[in-house]
Enzyme design. Structure first.
Site, short mmCIF file in Angstrom:
data_model
loop_
_atom_site.label_atom_id
_atom_site.label_comp_id
_atom_site.label_asym_id
_atom_site.label_seq_id
_atom_site.Cartn_x
_atom_site.Cartn_y
_atom_site.Cartn_z
N LEU A 72 12.44 38.90 -23.45
CA LEU A 72 12.45 38.63 -22.02
C LEU A 72 12.45 39.90 -21.17
O LEU A 72 12.63 39.85 -19.95
CB LEU A 72 13.66 37.76 -21.65
CG LEU A 72 13.76 36.42 -22.39
CD1 LEU A 72 14.94 35.62 -21.88
CD2 LEU A 72 12.47 35.63 -22.25
N CYS A 73 12.26 41.03 -21.82
CA CYS A 73 12.22 42.31 -21.13
C CYS A 73 10.82 42.54 -20.57
O CYS A 73 9.83 42.39 -21.28
CB CYS A 73 12.59 43.42 -22.11
SG CYS A 73 12.85 45.03 -21.37
N HIS A 74 10.72 42.90 -19.30
CA HIS A 74 9.41 43.12 -18.69
C HIS A 74 8.73 44.36 -19.28
O HIS A 74 9.38 45.41 -19.41
CB HIS A 74 9.55 43.33 -17.17
CG HIS A 74 9.95 42.11 -16.42
ND1 HIS A 74 11.27 41.74 -16.27
CD2 HIS A 74 9.21 41.16 -15.78
CE1 HIS A 74 11.33 40.62 -15.56
NE2 HIS A 74 10.11 40.25 -15.25
N MET A 110 17.13 48.85 -19.81
CA MET A 110 16.91 48.42 -21.19
C MET A 110 16.04 49.42 -21.95
O MET A 110 16.23 49.62 -23.17
CB MET A 110 16.26 47.03 -21.22
CG MET A 110 17.12 45.92 -20.62
SD MET A 110 18.82 45.91 -21.24
CE MET A 110 18.58 45.63 -22.98
N GLU A 111 15.11 50.05 -21.27
CA GLU A 111 14.29 51.07 -21.90
C GLU A 111 15.14 52.28 -22.30
O GLU A 111 14.96 52.86 -23.38
CB GLU A 111 13.16 51.49 -20.96
CG GLU A 111 12.05 50.47 -20.83
CD GLU A 111 12.45 49.20 -20.07
OE1 GLU A 111 11.74 48.19 -20.20
OE2 GLU A 111 13.48 49.21 -19.35
N ASP A 125 19.26 57.15 -40.41
CA ASP A 125 18.34 57.05 -41.54
C ASP A 125 18.16 58.39 -42.24
O ASP A 125 18.11 58.45 -43.48
CB ASP A 125 16.99 56.53 -41.03
CG ASP A 125 15.96 56.43 -42.13
OD1 ASP A 125 16.28 55.89 -43.21
OD2 ASP A 125 14.82 56.91 -41.91
#
Length: 333
Positions: A72-74, A110-111, A125
């Site tokens: 749902l992230c644009h 969010m980015e 990692d």
């Protein structure tokens, strides 16, 4: 008409009618290791190579691909991404920052979080062959700025180095400025309905630190013209009016302002109409105007609805401190 909500209840936020604005976000998190793992990380001696450099690349990729990870992230066209990996020897940690920015209708936090998370996972990692007892901790938004709400800083705060590096920008301020709010409405003046537009203007201006006084006038030329003369004589630097900018026979605010204006300031009204048109094409019907009255009073006419007032403050509010500095001949670069 808006699209119906899917039966699942999931839907992207509808930002079609929002106005693009400059937005920036910074996320932070840490990879915690033991002495051996930290020494290999900071010393760039891990078997797979320089983990710090690779993490920065991974962070860039993570930020750019946020919409692919979160349904749902644009999808956003990022204009800037910066990832930093800072060793913290006293905690055997690598502190990762991801800064993102762009001009858009929706936020970019969010980015930033996706970029920081991707960088931290890459550090994990590449370090686990040397030391598997690793942990990723305290991933959070450090701050965000821009949009309707302006600057937000995480309750845990920022240290001096973070503030100095990122220089978060608070919203525009009118601390201590005397500001008059004038509502023009025959019906509100007669008590037929509550003056919600004037109340909203007062609320927004007080939130910027202004010292606000408010009055409610009937429509027509002379009531407003007299009020503007009085404010100019009083030395009030800023007057914001709401109402009287339509096509009705009593919508005469622009005529009242023209009667007392000493210099027009057309750009602010043009900006309001242009930016408001992103919300509704009816914005082009507004007769909003702006002018200087006397030697030091800036008058701005806004439409009479609370929604238009809110949009007007979103669009023009950031320019008001700069405008007052210009009016006074003060440095304003």
């Amino acid at each position: 008409m808006d699209a119906p909500t899917p039966a699942s209840g999931f839907h992207m936020a509808d930002v079609r009618r929002k106005r693009p604005s400059e937005r920036r976000a910074v996320a932070v998190g840490e990879l915690r290791a033991g002495p051996v793992g930290f020494a290999a990380l900071a010393g760039k001696t891990l078997p797979k190579g320089d983990a710090l450099a690779m993490a920065e690349v991974a962070g860039l990729q993570g930020a750019k691909n946020a919409a692919q990870l979160m349904p749902l992230c644009h999808p956003l066209s990022l204009e800037y991404v910066d990832v930093r990996c800072v060793p913290v020897p006293e905690r055997h940690a690598i502190r990762v920052y991801c800064e993102t920015s762009l001009t858009a209708k929706t936020g970019v936090e969010m980015e930033a979080l996706a970029g920081a998370s991707a960088a931290l996972l890459t550090l994990y990692d590449l370090t686990k062959p040397v030391e598997p007892a690793l942990s990723i901790e305290a991933v959070r938004l450090l701050f965000k700025e821009g949009g309707k709400k302006g600057l937000w800083i995480h309750p845990e705060g920022m240290d001096a180095e973070e503030r100095a590096y990122y220089r978060p920008q608070p919203g525009p301020r009118l601390d201590g400025e005397a500001v008059a709010v004038v509502t023009l409405s025959d019906r509100a003046a007669a008590g037929v309905y509550e003056d919600k537009s004037g109340a909203l203007l007062e609320e927004r201006l007080r939130a910027m630190g202004a010292d606000v006084h408010r009055q409610l006038l009937a429509d027509g030329i002379e009531p407003l013209a007299a009020a503007l003369r009085a404010e100019a004589a009083r030395g009030t630097p800023l007057v914001l009016c709401t109402g009287g900018t339509g096509f009705g026979p009593r919508d005469l605010a622009p005529e009242a302002l023209a009667q007392v204006a000493t210099r027009p300031v057309p750009g602010l009204a043009e900006l309001f109409r242009s930016a408001s048109s992103a919300h509704t094409t009816l914005a082009w019907l507004s007769r909003s105007a702006c002018a200087l009255v006397g030697d030091g009073t800036l008058v701005l006419l806004l439409p009479g609805s609370p929604k238009a007032v809110a949009q007007g403050m979103d669009i023009l509010g950031p320019l008001l401190p700069h405008a007052l500095a210009m009016m006074r001949g003060l440095p304003h670069a």
